[in-house]
Design an enzyme around this catalytic site. Structure first.
Site, PDB file in Angstrom:
ATOM      1  N   LYS A   1       1.153  -1.283  -0.108  1.00  0.00           N
ATOM      2  CA  LYS A   1       0.123   0.321  -0.009  1.00  0.00           C
ATOM      3  C   LYS A   1       1.273   1.178  -0.343  1.00  0.00           C
ATOM      4  CE  LYS A   1      -2.770  -0.259   3.998  1.00  0.00           C
ATOM      5  NZ  LYS A   1      -4.096  -0.370   4.400  1.00  0.00           N
TER       6      LYS A   1
ATOM      7  N   LYS B   1       2.664   2.595   2.365  1.00  0.00           N
ATOM      8  CA  LYS B   1       2.455   3.390   3.694  1.00  0.00           C
ATOM      9  C   LYS B   1       3.414   2.465   4.717  1.00  0.00           C
ATOM     10  CE  LYS B   1      -2.049   4.471   4.767  1.00  0.00           C
ATOM     11  NZ  LYS B   1      -3.369   3.762   5.481  1.00  0.00           N
TER      12      LYS B   1
HETATM   13  N1  C2G Z   1     -10.292   6.856   8.429  1.00  0.00           N
HETATM   14  C1  C2G Z   1     -11.444   7.435   9.732  1.00  0.00           C
HETATM   15  N2  C2G Z   1     -11.701   8.699   9.396  1.00  0.00           N
HETATM   16  C2  C2G Z   1      -9.746   9.588   9.409  1.00  0.00           C
HETATM   17  C3  C2G Z   1      -8.737   8.620   9.183  1.00  0.00           C
HETATM   18  C4  C2G Z   1      -8.889   7.274   9.006  1.00  0.00           C
HETATM   19  O1  C2G Z   1     -12.895   7.352   8.943  1.00  0.00           O
HETATM   20  N3  C2G Z   1     -10.062  10.844   9.871  1.00  0.00           N
HETATM   21  C5  C2G Z   1     -11.363   4.829   8.777  1.00  0.00           C
HETATM   22  C6  C2G Z   1     -10.456   5.281   6.553  1.00  0.00           C
HETATM   23  O2  C2G Z   1     -11.948   5.802   6.422  1.00  0.00           O
HETATM   24  C7  C2G Z   1     -10.418   3.195   7.203  1.00  0.00           C
HETATM   25  C8  C2G Z   1      -9.786   3.229   8.601  1.00  0.00           C
HETATM   26  O3  C2G Z   1     -10.029   4.767   9.318  1.00  0.00           O
HETATM   27  O4  C2G Z   1     -11.915   2.883   6.440  1.00  0.00           O
HETATM   28  C9  C2G Z   1      -8.367   2.393   8.954  1.00  0.00           C
HETATM   29  O5  C2G Z   1      -7.818   3.373   8.067  1.00  0.00           O
HETATM   30  P1  C2G Z   1      -6.417   3.924   7.603  1.00  0.00           P
HETATM   31  O6  C2G Z   1      -5.835   2.883   8.265  1.00  0.00           O
HETATM   32  O7  C2G Z   1      -5.728   4.183   7.197  1.00  0.00           O
HETATM   33  O8  C2G Z   1      -6.821   2.402   6.530  1.00  0.00           O
HETATM   34  P2  C2G Z   1      -6.374   2.178   4.705  1.00  0.00           P
HETATM   35  O9  C2G Z   1      -4.584   2.949   4.677  1.00  0.00           O
HETATM   36  O10 C2G Z   1      -7.453   3.259   3.679  1.00  0.00           O
HETATM   37  O11 C2G Z   1      -6.533   0.461   4.651  1.00  0.00           O
HETATM   38  O12 C2G Z   1      -7.829  -3.447   2.096  1.00  0.00           O
HETATM   39  C10 C2G Z   1      -8.443  -1.540   2.649  1.00  0.00           C
HETATM   40  C11 C2G Z   1      -7.256  -1.303   2.686  1.00  0.00           C
HETATM   41  O13 C2G Z   1      -6.672  -1.476   4.296  1.00  0.00           O
HETATM   42  C12 C2G Z   1      -7.431  -0.016   3.984  1.00  0.00           C
END
Ligand code: C2G
Length: 133
Positions: A44, A46
């Site tokens: 990803k 990340k």
């Molecule tokens: N999130 C949120 N509000 C934020 C930050 C994050 O609602 N201010 C939500 C994201 O939309 C996601 C969850 O928290 O649903 C986790 O965020 P991340 O760790 O950034 O996840 P991501 O990298 O988007 O991973 O297969 C799917 C991926 O693993 C999603």
């Protein structure tokens, strides 16, 4: 017993994450978090501050989370939904539409993201105010 499933890296857990987990859990009776492994984070593009194990420990301490399992690939979701008998798949709406293909297996729900907070901002702030500098 309604089972909810969600995915993410959840690095440097903040109130935006918790707000998502709280609302996801409220849609059912049991919340499974499929947590991105360190290897999958690389896919990803990340970089996590905390390792998978550390992020797992923190998530398991969250009152809204019932089970934490690893996410290794983009393609495992269909199998996960069947394996964990998920009735509802939940993600923040930055993913809106991206997982509609799962709707033959379960309900797909996108929840509004919490504005003005993200792990990157928190990490940047901490770097700028690092007391150990
Ligand atoms: N999130 C949120 N509000 C934020 C930050 C994050 O609602 N201010 C939500 C994201 O939309 C996601 C969850 O928290 O649903 C986790 O965020 P991340 O760790 O950034 O996840 P991501 O990298 O988007 O991973 O297969 C799917 C991926 O693993 C999603």
């Amino acid at each position: 017993m309604k089972r909810v499933i969600t995915y993410g890296t959840f690095d440097v857990l903040h109130y935006g994450h918790v707000n998502l987990l709280k609302r996801a859990r409220a849609l059912g009776d049991y919340l499974i978090v499929v947590l991105s492994s360190d290897e999958f984070n690389k896919i990803k593009n990340k970089v996590s501050y905390y390792t998978y194990e550390q992020r797992k420990i923190i998530l398991e301490a969250c009152r809204y989370v019932d089970l934490v399992v690893p996410e290794y690939t983009w393609e495992q979701k269909r199998n996960d939904i069947q394996k964990y008998q998920a009735d509802i798949f939940v993600m923040g709406d930055d993913w809106k539409g991206k997982f509609d293909f799962l709707s033959d297996l379960c309900e797909v729900v996108y929840l509004p993201r919490t504005p003005d907070v993200c792990s990157t901002k928190v990490k940047k702030f901490l770097q700028e105010h690092d007391a150990n500098k």
